[in-house]
Design a protein around this motif. Structure first.
Motif, PDB file in Angstrom:
ATOM      1  N   GLY B  15       0.786  -1.216   0.000  1.00  0.00           N
ATOM      2  CA  GLY B  15       0.000   0.000   0.000  1.00  0.00           C
ATOM      3  C   GLY B  15       0.825   1.277   0.000  1.00  0.00           C
ATOM      4  O   GLY B  15       0.305   2.343  -0.365  1.00  0.00           O
ATOM      5  N   GLN B  16       2.080   1.180   0.389  1.00  0.00           N
ATOM      6  CA  GLN B  16       2.940   2.362   0.400  1.00  0.00           C
ATOM      7  C   GLN B  16       3.418   2.695  -1.014  1.00  0.00           C
ATOM      8  O   GLN B  16       3.244   1.922  -1.958  1.00  0.00           O
ATOM      9  N   SER B  17       4.059   3.871  -1.127  1.00  0.00           N
ATOM     10  CA  SER B  17       4.705   4.274  -2.377  1.00  0.00           C
ATOM     11  C   SER B  17       6.214   4.242  -2.187  1.00  0.00           C
ATOM     12  O   SER B  17       6.712   4.599  -1.112  1.00  0.00           O
ATOM     13  N   ILE B  18       6.917   3.813  -3.220  1.00  0.00           N
ATOM     14  CA  ILE B  18       8.372   3.858  -3.194  1.00  0.00           C
ATOM     15  C   ILE B  18       8.863   4.521  -4.485  1.00  0.00           C
ATOM     16  O   ILE B  18       8.170   4.513  -5.512  1.00  0.00           O
ATOM     17  N   THR B  19      10.067   5.096  -4.406  1.00  0.00           N
ATOM     18  CA  THR B  19      10.666   5.744  -5.571  1.00  0.00           C
ATOM     19  C   THR B  19      12.083   5.225  -5.759  1.00  0.00           C
ATOM     20  O   THR B  19      12.857   5.142  -4.797  1.00  0.00           O
ATOM     21  N   ILE B  20      12.393   4.870  -6.994  1.00  0.00           N
ATOM     22  CA  ILE B  20      13.723   4.375  -7.347  1.00  0.00           C
ATOM     23  C   ILE B  20      14.414   5.429  -8.213  1.00  0.00           C
ATOM     24  O   ILE B  20      13.938   5.730  -9.312  1.00  0.00           O
ATOM     25  N   PRO B  21      15.531   6.000  -7.743  1.00  0.00           N
ATOM     26  CA  PRO B  21      16.256   6.970  -8.567  1.00  0.00           C
ATOM     27  C   PRO B  21      17.236   6.272  -9.509  1.00  0.00           C
ATOM     28  O   PRO B  21      17.705   5.164  -9.239  1.00  0.00           O
ATOM     29  N   THR B  76       8.365   5.600  -9.734  1.00  0.00           N
ATOM     30  CA  THR B  76       7.563   5.531  -8.513  1.00  0.00           C
ATOM     31  C   THR B  76       6.525   4.430  -8.647  1.00  0.00           C
ATOM     32  O   THR B  76       5.839   4.339  -9.666  1.00  0.00           O
ATOM     33  N   ILE B  77       6.444   3.597  -7.638  1.00  0.00           N
ATOM     34  CA  ILE B  77       5.421   2.564  -7.568  1.00  0.00           C
ATOM     35  C   ILE B  77       4.492   2.942  -6.426  1.00  0.00           C
ATOM     36  O   ILE B  77       4.922   3.013  -5.272  1.00  0.00           O
ATOM     37  N   SER B  78       3.231   3.193  -6.763  1.00  0.00           N
ATOM     38  CA  SER B  78       2.236   3.566  -5.761  1.00  0.00           C
ATOM     39  C   SER B  78       1.404   2.348  -5.377  1.00  0.00           C
ATOM     40  O   SER B  78       1.256   1.415  -6.181  1.00  0.00           O
ATOM     41  N   GLY B  79       0.859   2.355  -4.171  1.00  0.00           N
ATOM     42  CA  GLY B  79       0.027   1.243  -3.740  1.00  0.00           C
ATOM     43  C   GLY B  79       0.758  -0.083  -3.882  1.00  0.00           C
ATOM     44  O   GLY B  79       0.249  -1.027  -4.477  1.00  0.00           O
ATOM     45  N   LEU B  80       1.931  -0.164  -3.302  1.00  0.00           N
ATOM     46  CA  LEU B  80       2.816  -1.320  -3.458  1.00  0.00           C
ATOM     47  C   LEU B  80       2.086  -2.636  -3.203  1.00  0.00           C
ATOM     48  O   LEU B  80       1.333  -2.774  -2.219  1.00  0.00           O
ATOM     49  N   GLN B  81       2.302  -3.606  -4.091  1.00  0.00           N
ATOM     50  CA  GLN B  81       1.680  -4.917  -3.963  1.00  0.00           C
ATOM     51  C   GLN B  81       2.758  -6.000  -3.968  1.00  0.00           C
ATOM     52  O   GLN B  81       3.857  -5.790  -4.474  1.00  0.00           O
TER      53      GLN B  81
END
Lengths: 119, 110
Positions: B15-21, B76-81
């Motif tokens: 459910g969280q968001s993550i960002t990969i630079p 960015t991946i939102s709503g992580l599954q």
């Protein structure tokens, strides 16, 4: 559907050559260029080179210049990648991948071909 | 041509968001809007998730988005599954070659 199907795995001795094939289906073969990308065990992706299926023009990664050749056979919709003078650090999974558009990305990818170089 | 720089790992809870630079130079990421992102599950071929910095191919979830600022692109991946757990690679057109890939980031869903 658009599909790239590669030849099976190979085991080669150091100094030998390997030729991997990539058969395309589901689209007009001459319309899209093909890149080859390899991935050593547990490592990242390495772009090897690119061939315009329409013209036959190629662009190879500098570190592979002189050892790699990419060719096409329009009669069978197949692209080939030959790598010569194999070394142990050439052990990798080799992928072919079609241009999604002019250099904007690669999709789809073939299933990969494991080439193992070992004495 | 040196590989683009990515963190080795990023993690997040469902459910969280993550960002990969993905950091490059003015000769690649900063110089062209030809950044793409790929998802790779273990033992599988990579799959195109983003092209031309922020465009999604047909069929890719809108939970995936891309952006760029200067020499750094981001995924960015939102709503992580759970199914998002995979390796992610960025790529860019360069002044020398059509493609250079990033070092890769392993995404873990906690």
């Amino acid at each position: 559907q658009v599909q790239l199907v590669q030849s099976g795995g190979e085991v080669k001795k150091p100094g030998a050559s390997v030729k991997v094939s990539c058969k395309a289906s589901g689209y007009t073969f001459t319309k899209y260029a093909i890149s080859w990308v390899r991935q050593a065990p547990g490592q990242g992706l390495e772009w090897m080179g690119w061939i315009s299926v329409y013209s036959g023009n190629t662009n190879y990664a500098q570190k592979l210049q002189g050892r790699v050749t990419m060719t096409t056979d329009s009669s069978t919709s197949t692209v080939y990648m030959e790598l010569r003078s194999l070394r142990s650090d050439d052990t990798a999974v080799y992928y072919c991948a079609r241009e999604y558009g002019d250099f904007v990305g690669l999709d789809p990818w073939g299933q990969g071909t494991l080439v193992t170089v070992s004495s | 041509q040196s590989a683009l720089t990515q963190p080795a790992s990023v993690s997040g809870s469902p459910g969280q968001s993550i960002t990969i630079p993905c950091t490059g130079t003015t000769s690649d990421v900063g110089g062209y809007n030809y950044v793409s992102w790929y998802q790779q599950h273990p033992g599988k071929a990579p799959k195109l998730m983003i092209y031309e910095v922020s465009n999604r191919p047909s069929g890719v979830s809108n939970r995936f988005s891309g952006s760029k600022s200067g020499n750094t692109a981001s995924l960015t991946i939102s709503g992580l599954q759970a199914e998002d757990e995979a390796d992610y690679f960025c790529s860019s057109y360069t002044s020398i070659t059509p493609y250079v890939f990033g070092t890769g980031t392993k995404v873990t869903v906690l």
